[in-house]
Design a protein around this motif. Structure first.
Motif, PDB file in Angstrom:
ATOM      1  N   GLY A  13       0.819  -1.213   0.000  1.00  0.00           N
ATOM      2  CA  GLY A  13       0.000   0.000   0.000  1.00  0.00           C
ATOM      3  C   GLY A  13       0.850   1.260   0.000  1.00  0.00           C
ATOM      4  O   GLY A  13       0.547   2.227  -0.689  1.00  0.00           O
ATOM      5  N   ASN A  31      -5.651   8.541  -5.881  1.00  0.00           N
ATOM      6  CA  ASN A  31      -5.634   7.362  -5.009  1.00  0.00           C
ATOM      7  C   ASN A  31      -6.168   7.680  -3.607  1.00  0.00           C
ATOM      8  O   ASN A  31      -5.653   7.195  -2.608  1.00  0.00           O
ATOM      9  N   GLN A  34      -7.009   4.666  -1.175  1.00  0.00           N
ATOM     10  CA  GLN A  34      -5.799   3.941  -0.756  1.00  0.00           C
ATOM     11  C   GLN A  34      -4.964   4.776   0.203  1.00  0.00           C
ATOM     12  O   GLN A  34      -4.417   4.263   1.167  1.00  0.00           O
ATOM     13  N   ARG A  35      -4.896   6.056  -0.034  1.00  0.00           N
ATOM     14  CA  ARG A  35      -4.111   6.929   0.831  1.00  0.00           C
ATOM     15  C   ARG A  35      -4.735   7.055   2.213  1.00  0.00           C
ATOM     16  O   ARG A  35      -4.014   7.076   3.222  1.00  0.00           O
ATOM     17  N   THR A  38      -4.015   3.659   3.913  1.00  0.00           N
ATOM     18  CA  THR A  38      -2.602   3.546   4.272  1.00  0.00           C
ATOM     19  C   THR A  38      -2.268   4.399   5.483  1.00  0.00           C
ATOM     20  O   THR A  38      -1.522   3.975   6.371  1.00  0.00           O
ATOM     21  N   TRP A  54     -10.454  -1.996   3.475  1.00  0.00           N
ATOM     22  CA  TRP A  54     -11.435  -1.066   2.914  1.00  0.00           C
ATOM     23  C   TRP A  54     -12.762  -1.778   2.733  1.00  0.00           C
ATOM     24  O   TRP A  54     -12.810  -2.899   2.247  1.00  0.00           O
TER      25      TRP A  54
END
Length: 174
Positions: A13, A31, A34-35, A38, A54
């Motif tokens: 990730g 993103n 994802q950010r 992470t 997620w």
């Protein structure tokens, strides 16, 4: 899941997060999901807590509430959470100014007021409001998160929802 497995997922990730910047991308919202994930998981890993996954259904639910808050200029927790409890963190800031990392970091920074013990007696200030977002981010029984951002007239609003909810009275966050 082995410790190596979730650590490997976190490293993957982080690489995925860094790739757009290495390739010259400049969109601060690239993103986004994802950010956010992470950034949540980076704090959990520091504490040895299993990372979150997620959850698209939580993200859709969060989007609905974020849109409502942005549209109405309100800032309050969703009433439906009392019927079907999920954890919920809210954030708002100047429109277009903050990255996903900065949004989550606002909650993580509450750890400066955190002390170990049972909830809600985890705040060195005596105010649960000073640590409640942080404890939800790192709550040991929470395994899933879904977040969404909406734009109001002057602010961006972020809503993150968590399953299983955290911040249960008499329990330790981790």
């Amino acid at each position: 899941m082995t410790d190596h497995s979730w650590h490997s997922r976190l490293c993957t990730g982080l690489l995925a997060l860094a790739a757009p910047f290495a390739m010259g991308a400049t969109d601060p919202m690239l993103n986004f999901e994802q950010r956010l994930l992470t950034t949540h998981n980076a704090e959990r890993v520091k504490l040895g807590i299993e990372p979150l996954n997620w959850n698209a259904a939580l993200a859709r639910s969060a989007q609905s509430w974020a849109d409502h808050l942005a549209r109405n200029g309100q800032f309050e927790h969703a009433p439906e959470n009392s019927r079907e409890p999920v954890g919920e963190n809210l954030w708002a800031g100047t429109k277009g100014h903050y990255t996903p990392e900065a949004m989550v970091d606002a909650w993580v920074r509450e750890k400066r007021n955190f002390r170990r013990g049972t909830f809600p007696d985890n705040s060195i200030t005596g105010r649960v409001e000073d640590v409640g977002h942080y404890t939800q981010v790192v709550w040991r029984a929470t395994r899933q998160v879904g977040c969404a951002r909406a734009r109001g007239t002057q602010e961006d609003v972020l809503v993150c929802r968590y399953a299983q909810a955290g911040n249960y009275i008499g329990e330790r966050p981790f």
